[in-house]
Design a protein around this motif. Structure first.
Motif, PDB file in Angstrom:
ATOM      1  N   ARG A 174     -34.980   0.222  65.818  1.00  0.00           N
ATOM      2  CA  ARG A 174     -36.399  -0.100  65.665  1.00  0.00           C
ATOM      3  C   ARG A 174     -37.095   0.923  64.751  1.00  0.00           C
ATOM      4  NH1 ARG A 174     -36.283  -5.216  67.309  1.00  0.00           N
ATOM      5  NH2 ARG A 174     -36.950  -5.599  69.465  1.00  0.00           N
ATOM      6  N   LEU A 175     -36.731   2.176  64.923  1.00  0.00           N
ATOM      7  CA  LEU A 175     -37.352   3.237  64.130  1.00  0.00           C
ATOM      8  C   LEU A 175     -37.093   3.018  62.645  1.00  0.00           C
ATOM      9  CD1 LEU A 175     -38.950   5.885  64.332  1.00  0.00           C
ATOM     10  CD2 LEU A 175     -36.775   7.093  64.595  1.00  0.00           C
ATOM     11  N   ALA A 176     -35.904   2.546  62.313  1.00  0.00           N
ATOM     12  CA  ALA A 176     -35.585   2.280  60.916  1.00  0.00           C
ATOM     13  C   ALA A 176     -36.521   1.238  60.324  1.00  0.00           C
ATOM     14  CB  ALA A 176     -34.136   1.813  60.785  1.00  0.00           C
ATOM     15  N   GLU A 177     -36.852   0.209  61.091  1.00  0.00           N
ATOM     16  CA  GLU A 177     -37.748  -0.820  60.565  1.00  0.00           C
ATOM     17  C   GLU A 177     -39.169  -0.285  60.432  1.00  0.00           C
ATOM     18  OE1 GLU A 177     -38.375  -4.420  58.766  1.00  0.00           O
ATOM     19  OE2 GLU A 177     -36.514  -3.413  59.348  1.00  0.00           O
ATOM     20  N   VAL A 178     -39.575   0.599  61.355  1.00  0.00           N
ATOM     21  CA  VAL A 178     -40.887   1.242  61.215  1.00  0.00           C
ATOM     22  C   VAL A 178     -40.932   2.026  59.906  1.00  0.00           C
ATOM     23  CG1 VAL A 178     -42.438   3.000  62.149  1.00  0.00           C
ATOM     24  CG2 VAL A 178     -41.342   1.371  63.687  1.00  0.00           C
ATOM     25  N   GLN A 187     -35.705   7.962  55.438  1.00  0.00           N
ATOM     26  CA  GLN A 187     -35.696   8.049  56.896  1.00  0.00           C
ATOM     27  C   GLN A 187     -35.108   6.793  57.516  1.00  0.00           C
ATOM     28  OE1 GLN A 187     -38.156   8.857  54.830  1.00  0.00           O
ATOM     29  NE2 GLN A 187     -39.542  10.396  55.680  1.00  0.00           N
ATOM     30  N   ALA A 188     -35.411   5.641  56.920  1.00  0.00           N
ATOM     31  CA  ALA A 188     -34.856   4.386  57.435  1.00  0.00           C
ATOM     32  C   ALA A 188     -33.335   4.379  57.306  1.00  0.00           C
ATOM     33  CB  ALA A 188     -35.457   3.204  56.682  1.00  0.00           C
ATOM     34  N   LEU A 189     -32.837   4.830  56.152  1.00  0.00           N
ATOM     35  CA  LEU A 189     -31.390   4.892  55.953  1.00  0.00           C
ATOM     36  C   LEU A 189     -30.741   5.834  56.958  1.00  0.00           C
ATOM     37  CD1 LEU A 189     -31.205   5.013  52.046  1.00  0.00           C
ATOM     38  CD2 LEU A 189     -30.500   3.116  53.517  1.00  0.00           C
ATOM     39  N   LYS A 193     -27.978   4.767  59.710  1.00  0.00           N
ATOM     40  CA  LYS A 193     -26.681   5.443  59.702  1.00  0.00           C
ATOM     41  C   LYS A 193     -26.337   5.926  61.114  1.00  0.00           C
ATOM     42  CE  LYS A 193     -24.117   9.126  57.332  1.00  0.00           C
ATOM     43  NZ  LYS A 193     -24.189  10.213  56.321  1.00  0.00           N
ATOM     44  N   LYS A 194     -27.338   6.400  61.843  1.00  0.00           N
ATOM     45  CA  LYS A 194     -27.115   6.844  63.222  1.00  0.00           C
ATOM     46  C   LYS A 194     -26.725   5.672  64.112  1.00  0.00           C
ATOM     47  CE  LYS A 194     -30.307  10.757  62.898  1.00  0.00           C
ATOM     48  NZ  LYS A 194     -31.646  11.283  63.308  1.00  0.00           N
ATOM     49  N   VAL A 195     -27.297   4.498  63.854  1.00  0.00           N
ATOM     50  CA  VAL A 195     -26.919   3.307  64.614  1.00  0.00           C
ATOM     51  C   VAL A 195     -25.435   3.015  64.415  1.00  0.00           C
ATOM     52  CG1 VAL A 195     -27.196   0.803  64.810  1.00  0.00           C
ATOM     53  CG2 VAL A 195     -29.210   2.257  64.601  1.00  0.00           C
ATOM     54  N   ALA A 196     -24.995   3.008  63.149  1.00  0.00           N
ATOM     55  CA  ALA A 196     -23.594   2.718  62.836  1.00  0.00           C
ATOM     56  C   ALA A 196     -22.663   3.752  63.452  1.00  0.00           C
ATOM     57  CB  ALA A 196     -23.400   2.661  61.322  1.00  0.00           C
ATOM     58  N   GLU A 197     -23.034   5.016  63.337  1.00  0.00           N
ATOM     59  CA  GLU A 197     -22.186   6.086  63.864  1.00  0.00           C
ATOM     60  C   GLU A 197     -22.072   6.006  65.383  1.00  0.00           C
ATOM     61  OE1 GLU A 197     -24.248   9.434  62.318  1.00  0.00           O
ATOM     62  OE2 GLU A 197     -23.139   9.471  60.413  1.00  0.00           O
ATOM     63  N   ALA A 198     -23.210   5.794  66.050  1.00  0.00           N
ATOM     64  CA  ALA A 198     -23.207   5.737  67.512  1.00  0.00           C
ATOM     65  C   ALA A 198     -22.468   4.504  68.012  1.00  0.00           C
ATOM     66  CB  ALA A 198     -24.644   5.742  68.038  1.00  0.00           C
ATOM     67  N   ALA A 199     -22.645   3.370  67.335  1.00  0.00           N
ATOM     68  CA  ALA A 199     -21.976   2.139  67.746  1.00  0.00           C
ATOM     69  C   ALA A 199     -20.462   2.273  67.599  1.00  0.00           C
ATOM     70  CB  ALA A 199     -22.484   0.964  66.929  1.00  0.00           C
ATOM     71  N   LEU A 219     -29.051  -1.876  56.705  1.00  0.00           N
ATOM     72  CA  LEU A 219     -28.711  -0.751  55.832  1.00  0.00           C
ATOM     73  C   LEU A 219     -28.560  -1.224  54.382  1.00  0.00           C
ATOM     74  CD1 LEU A 219     -28.168   2.287  56.233  1.00  0.00           C
ATOM     75  CD2 LEU A 219     -25.754   1.754  56.457  1.00  0.00           C
ATOM     76  N   VAL A 220     -27.914  -2.360  54.196  1.00  0.00           N
ATOM     77  CA  VAL A 220     -27.769  -2.928  52.859  1.00  0.00           C
ATOM     78  C   VAL A 220     -29.140  -3.242  52.256  1.00  0.00           C
ATOM     79  CG1 VAL A 220     -26.958  -4.945  51.567  1.00  0.00           C
ATOM     80  CG2 VAL A 220     -25.462  -3.861  53.243  1.00  0.00           C
ATOM     81  N   ALA A 221     -29.995  -3.860  53.057  1.00  0.00           N
ATOM     82  CA  ALA A 221     -31.316  -4.252  52.555  1.00  0.00           C
ATOM     83  C   ALA A 221     -32.156  -3.041  52.163  1.00  0.00           C
ATOM     84  CB  ALA A 221     -32.049  -5.085  53.605  1.00  0.00           C
ATOM     85  N   VAL A 222     -32.129  -1.995  52.995  1.00  0.00           N
ATOM     86  CA  VAL A 222     -32.917  -0.800  52.689  1.00  0.00           C
ATOM     87  C   VAL A 222     -32.323  -0.079  51.486  1.00  0.00           C
ATOM     88  CG1 VAL A 222     -33.765   1.409  53.565  1.00  0.00           C
ATOM     89  CG2 VAL A 222     -33.655  -0.557  55.090  1.00  0.00           C
ATOM     90  N   TYR A 223     -30.991  -0.051  51.402  1.00  0.00           N
ATOM     91  CA  TYR A 223     -30.362   0.604  50.252  1.00  0.00           C
ATOM     92  C   TYR A 223     -30.758  -0.101  48.962  1.00  0.00           C
ATOM     93  CZ  TYR A 223     -26.933   3.325  47.659  1.00  0.00           C
ATOM     94  OH  TYR A 223     -26.343   4.191  46.784  1.00  0.00           O
TER      95      TYR A 223
END
Length: 320
Positions: A174-178, A187-189, A193-199, A219-223
């Motif tokens: 959610r924070l990434a979308e904010v 910050q969104a990226l 990245k933390k989501v991917a790492e934790a998952a 992540l693709v969209a923000v990149y």
């Protein structure tokens, strides 16, 4: 857990007293609708998956449904230790969450504030701050200043460590979308990245499985908004959730990025991104997608660029 009341409690108490908190309109408090493509044309949620077979839209709907379901289950307290579920605050939290669902937002705000005040060390605190984040995020779609409060709320969730913090992965998502809506792309990226790492590290954690693919798609969209095409593969290989020497997700994300660049008429950027992929990680699925992109991009590139891309594809895919 921490032994002190969060400083955010003062903020929430002040907002509640002044009527400046989340809207008190009596309507069902549904989870925020997060559009992946906000600010740009973006691929469907599951378009970057290695399993891409042309049925992206149905799977995107399934991903969105799974996302909503996992967050709702997490907010119900699933995944918390049994000792927490039998605590006095468990009942109070359930009643407060029920009030939020019923659209009784004034009652919900008061209930969540009371929980912060009475049980600052509770395992329910991450869920309480996540609730504030959801309420503020929803209001932030009409009043952008509320996005700052949503950000603070989700950041507060992250102050509680996993594994007892069952909202940690969802809060980063959610924070990434904010951050993206605020235009803070680095910050969104970082959050995604933390989501991917934790998952990848804790696949059994609440929402880990449901958020992995949507997280990669975000992540693709923000990149595409802020990243450098020439660094695409190097970035995704560290942020894809791939394990060990695997790069299946990373190369699929590069293909999705190139597809998104095509949608945005950034044809040279698409070619540049494709050329960043390390040849030793090519697989059949990626070759198929790259072949489609080479054909689609050809008329839009200079002769030199077109030949470079076609030569690389032939060497790494057709020759196989």
């Amino acid at each position: 857990m921490r032994a002190v009341v969060s400083p955010l409690f003062s903020l929430f108490a002040l907002l509640s007293a002044c009527g400046g908190g989340p809207s008190a309109q009596q309507e069902p408090a549904k989870a925020p609708v997060v559009e992946m493509g906000a600010g740009s044309d973006a691929p469907p949620l599951s378009a970057q998956g290695p399993e891409d077979d042309g049925d992206a839209e149905p799977r995107a709907a399934n991903d969105a449904e799974a996302l909503d379901t996992c967050i709702e289950h997490m907010r119900d307290g699933r995944g918390l230790p049994e000792r927490a579920k039998g605590s006095p605050e468990a009942s109070q939290y359930a009643q407060t969450h029920a009030a939020e669902r019923a659209g009784k937002l004034d009652d919900a705000k008061k209930g969540y504030l009371k929980l912060v005040q009475q049980y600052p060390e509770s395992l329910y605190m991450p869920l309480v701050f996540f609730a504030f984040g959801e309420l503020f995020f929803k209001d932030g779609q009409k009043d952008p200043i509320k996005l700052d409060f949503a950000e603070q709320s989700y950041v507060e969730v992250l102050n509680f460590p996993m594994p007892n913090n069952t909202a940690w992965i969802a809060a980063n998502f959610r924070l990434a979308e904010v951050y993206r809506q605020k235009g803070e792309h680095p910050q969104a990226l970082s959050s995604l990245k933390k989501v991917a790492e934790a998952a990848a590290k804790e696949p059994g954690a609440p929402c880990a499985a449901s958020l992995a693919a949507p997280g990669r798609a975000r992540l693709v969209a923000v990149y595409a908004d802020a990243g450098r095409p020439s660094a695409a593969f190097d970035f995704f290989k560290t942020a894809s959730g791939d394990k060990g020497d695997e790069r299946t997700n990373a190369i699929a994300m590069v293909a999705s990025l190139a597809e998104l660049y095509v949608q945005q008429q950034k044809h040279d950027d698409a070619a540049t991104a494709l050329l960043t992929v390390n040849a030793r990680f090519y697989d059949a699925a990626y070759c198929r997608r790259e072949g489609q992109l080479v054909t689609k991009l050809g008329p839009s590139l200079t002769a030199t660029r077109r030949d470079e891309l076609a030569r690389a594809h032939s060497l790494h895919c057709v020759a196989r």
